[in-house]
Motif scaffolding. Sequence first.
Motif, PDB file in Angstrom:
ATOM      1  N   TYR A   1     -54.664  68.249 -89.126  1.00 25.98           N
ATOM      2  CA  TYR A   1     -54.491  69.700 -89.280  1.00 25.98           C
ATOM      3  C   TYR A   1     -55.207  70.192 -90.541  1.00 25.98           C
ATOM      4  N   ARG A   2     -55.041  69.437 -91.641  1.00 25.28           N
ATOM      5  CA  ARG A   2     -55.682  69.831 -92.897  1.00 25.28           C
ATOM      6  C   ARG A   2     -57.199  69.763 -92.780  1.00 25.28           C
ATOM      7  N   ASP A   3     -57.707  68.713 -92.119  1.00 21.22           N
ATOM      8  CA  ASP A   3     -59.160  68.567 -91.963  1.00 21.22           C
ATOM      9  C   ASP A   3     -59.742  69.689 -91.111  1.00 21.22           C
ATOM     10  N   VAL A   4     -59.036  70.085 -90.051  1.00 17.11           N
ATOM     11  CA  VAL A   4     -59.518  71.174 -89.209  1.00 17.11           C
ATOM     12  C   VAL A   4     -59.572  72.477 -90.005  1.00 17.11           C
ATOM     13  N   GLU A   5     -58.558  72.716 -90.832  1.00 12.35           N
ATOM     14  CA  GLU A   5     -58.565  73.914 -91.682  1.00 12.35           C
ATOM     15  C   GLU A   5     -59.755  73.893 -92.636  1.00 12.35           C
ATOM     16  N   ALA A   6     -60.047  72.713 -93.198  1.00 15.61           N
ATOM     17  CA  ALA A   6     -61.181  72.593 -94.119  1.00 15.61           C
ATOM     18  C   ALA A   6     -62.498  72.854 -93.409  1.00 15.61           C
ATOM     19  N   LEU A   7     -62.638  72.366 -92.188  1.00 12.46           N
ATOM     20  CA  LEU A   7     -63.864  72.599 -91.426  1.00 12.46           C
ATOM     21  C   LEU A   7     -64.021  74.078 -91.090  1.00 12.46           C
ATOM     22  N   SER A   8     -62.939  74.724 -90.697  1.00 15.08           N
ATOM     23  CA  SER A   8     -62.989  76.161 -90.392  1.00 15.08           C
ATOM     24  C   SER A   8     -63.392  76.956 -91.625  1.00 15.08           C
ATOM     25  N   ALA A   9     -62.830  76.591 -92.773  1.00 15.60           N
ATOM     26  CA  ALA A   9     -63.165  77.289 -94.016  1.00 15.60           C
ATOM     27  C   ALA A   9     -64.628  77.094 -94.389  1.00 15.60           C
ATOM     28  N   ALA A  10     -65.218  75.962 -93.957  1.00 14.36           N
ATOM     29  CA  ALA A  10     -66.620  75.677 -94.259  1.00 14.36           C
ATOM     30  C   ALA A  10     -67.565  76.298 -93.233  1.00 14.36           C
ATOM     31  N   GLY A  11     -67.004  76.966 -92.220  1.00 11.31           N
ATOM     32  CA  GLY A  11     -67.841  77.653 -91.248  1.00 11.31           C
ATOM     33  C   GLY A  11     -68.098  76.892 -89.963  1.00 11.31           C
ATOM     34  N   VAL A  12     -67.463  75.750 -89.788  1.00 17.35           N
ATOM     35  CA  VAL A  12     -67.607  75.006 -88.527  1.00 17.35           C
ATOM     36  C   VAL A  12     -66.632  75.619 -87.522  1.00 17.35           C
ATOM     37  N   PRO A  13     -67.121  76.115 -86.375  1.00 21.10           N
ATOM     38  CA  PRO A  13     -66.270  76.851 -85.442  1.00 21.10           C
ATOM     39  C   PRO A  13     -65.380  75.942 -84.597  1.00 21.10           C
ATOM     40  N   VAL A  14     -64.297  75.462 -85.202  1.00 21.48           N
ATOM     41  CA  VAL A  14     -63.324  74.643 -84.479  1.00 21.48           C
ATOM     42  C   VAL A  14     -62.248  75.568 -83.923  1.00 21.48           C
TER      43      VAL A  14
END
Length: 320
Positions: free
Chosen positions: A36-49
Amino acid sequence: MRASRLISLVLLLQSRGEMTAADLAAELEVSERTVYRDVEALSAAGVPVYADRGPGGGYRLVGGYRTRLTGLTREEAEALFLAGLRGPAGDMGLADAVATAELKVRAALPPVLQDAPLRAGQRFHLDAPGWFGDPSPPAPLRDLARAVWTDERVEIRYRRGREVVREVEPYGLVLKNGGWYLVARVGDGHRTYRVDRITGVRPLGGHFARDEGFDLAGFWRESTAAFLRGMLRDEVTVRLSPGGLRSLRFHLGEEAAAHAREASAPPGEDGWVTVVLPVESADVAFSQLLGLGPDVEVLAPAGLRARMAEATGRAADLYR
């Protein structure tokens, strides 16, 4: 470490389409909370998960997003050639590199080829170790593999009747019938050491200049052929039935079978052939040839023929 995991998470979604948090956690060997934390980090970095909610939901990449982070590292590219040997690669400490390399290759495959790894895995499997052997790798193997990859000089302690110490330049590792062997340069020549007889490995802190013309596979072929020639110092003359000729490789080895096929006289009317076979000794040949039963007749030497006659006679008495 986390950056590598984030890349792996994106590549997993890219190659598989949609995965649950539980599936991602299992693949990445982390907790679902970490996913969950990793997905949030990816979203914040602009990766459209995107998260599909509900019992059958999971995570997926939006709009056919594909990362360009599929470039293989040197370690991964080298390890990829060992991908068909997952067990041996793991024994050498390369399991993570192989898994990551495979994941990157899967992510780079076009949609029409996404089933290629599954199809290959369903159809082919290589089981390298021999039967009835100890499946655990020798303790020094990972240290030796690291030295081989980095061209690092090491000191080994080797059990050969008594323990000896050698400073070597490790050129390569060979897996033969479940046994590992180190090929190393010592002085002006190359020698082979059984890894399960190496009791210790100590890095010497220096690197050696590898002879780029050295052919590990060629050296192994030549050295094993020379070893067999050195072992097979005796000869026996036998007659073999067609079935005995076919079964010879199971009892005396492939080299003896190939020699028999090439050197045998033309078969007689009964289909039997006469051939002179190289053997280690008459005692060893006695045990090997007994396994062929009625498909072999020993003609010479006379002592071996007498032993075979006595043994087969006793066996026949048991069944009368």
